[in-house]
Design an enzyme around this catalytic site. Structure first.
Site, PDB file in Angstrom:
ATOM      1  N   GLU A   1       0.783  -1.147   0.117  1.00 45.95           N
ATOM      2  CA  GLU A   1      -0.074  -0.114  -0.008  1.00 45.95           C
ATOM      3  C   GLU A   1       0.909   1.317   0.164  1.00 45.95           C
ATOM      4  O   GLU A   1       1.766   1.322   1.084  1.00 45.95           O
ATOM      5  CB  GLU A   1      -0.828   0.096   1.244  1.00 45.95           C
TER       6      GLU A   1
ATOM      7  N   GLU B   1     -12.661   2.481   4.326  1.00 49.10           N
ATOM      8  CA  GLU B   1     -11.602   2.500   5.310  1.00 49.10           C
ATOM      9  C   GLU B   1     -11.315   4.065   5.453  1.00 49.10           C
ATOM     10  O   GLU B   1     -10.642   4.827   5.077  1.00 49.10           O
ATOM     11  CB  GLU B   1     -10.304   1.927   4.910  1.00 49.10           C
TER      12      GLU B   1
END
Length: 268
Positions: free
Chosen positions: A153, A252
């Protein structure tokens, strides 16, 4: 729960924080989610079996699926963002593999986010890059036993110290370079982090959507729910769908109000 043709999941490390952690799984199910994900929920890389049992029991009792889980990332509350690149933390990360795989075997989770870690002047950049590649390989080999995929990520520049992965291409440079022979590692496409770093989200989604394993959404600035900032999230989701992305899209974000109210952006 579906939005613009994508199945949504709830990240219970950021949503439903009005409740104790283990109660958030049932709360997500009550709001219509059938899938959830979480950051590493334990204080150490090797939690006591009883703590793992409580996690699995909460997921099973809620009747919900755990679709993604972070590996141990160090002291997240204290500002650490992963230890994969840290030569002095490799034993700790290696010890984390067994509980991660055990949770995967019990829950069916198949996506695992491995945070790279901030650079440290105690080691050269090349030494830290080599350490990270070795750690990613080990993680990929471990979760391959359950059909799992490791996620890498990019994070927001300026908020996470000297974290070296800022764009999709930073991750692709690793995937297409030293990890080109590893099949079960993928970019994690997070709209908040990429968008905050100036990445053209719809164009990148169109270019990479077919090959992504996971997507997370939050708006920017602020990292709130979609619509609270200025990112073209709907356009990005449509580009992902058109490109062939068929995975889950995880919510998220940090709700700007209570979690239930913050979900009002989800419309058929």
């Amino acid at each position: 729960m579906d939005y613009r043709g994508h199945e949504l999941s709830a990240n219970v490390s950021m949503l439903f924080t009005e409740l104790p952690y283990l109660d958030r799984y049932a709360a997500a199910a009550r709001r219509g989610f059938t899938q959830v994900e979480s950051w590493w929920p334990f204080a150490t890389a090797t939690p006591p079996p009883a703590e793992v049992d409580l996690l699995v029991t909460a997921i099973e009792a809620a009747g919900i699926s755990l679709s993604a889980l972070n590996f141990f990332g160090g002291d997240i509350a204290g500002g650490e963002r992963g230890i994969a690149s840290r030569p002095d933390r490799q034993d700790e990360l290696a010890a984390n593999l067994d509980p991660v795989v055990a949770i995967a075997e019990r829950t069916g989770c198949r996506l695992f986010n491995l945070l790279y870690g901030q650079l440290d002047d105690a080691w050269s950049p090349s030494e830290q890059a080599e350490t990270a590649v070795t750690a990613i390989r080990s993680a990929a080999e471990a979760v391959a036993s359950v059909g799992g995929t490791v996620l890498l990520e990019p994070l927001t520049e300026g908020l996470n110290g000297r974290y070296p992965l800022l764009t999709a291409d930073d991750v692709l440079e690793i995937l297409d370079g030293p990890l080109k022979d590893v099949d079960n590692v993928s970019l994690l496409f997070d709209t908040f982090h990429l968008g905050s770093n100036g990445v053209d989200l719809p164009a990148t989604a169109a270019r990479l959507g077919a090959n992504l394993a996971h997507v997370q959404i939050a708006d920017s600035p602020g990292r709130g729910e979609p619509g609270s900032g200025a990112l073209p999230i709907d356009e990005t989701l449509d580009a992902l769908k058109a490109a062939g992305y068929r995975g889950v899209v995880a919510c998220e974000y940090k709700p700007t109000t209570d979690t239930a109210t913050s979900l009002s952006w989800i419309k058929p």
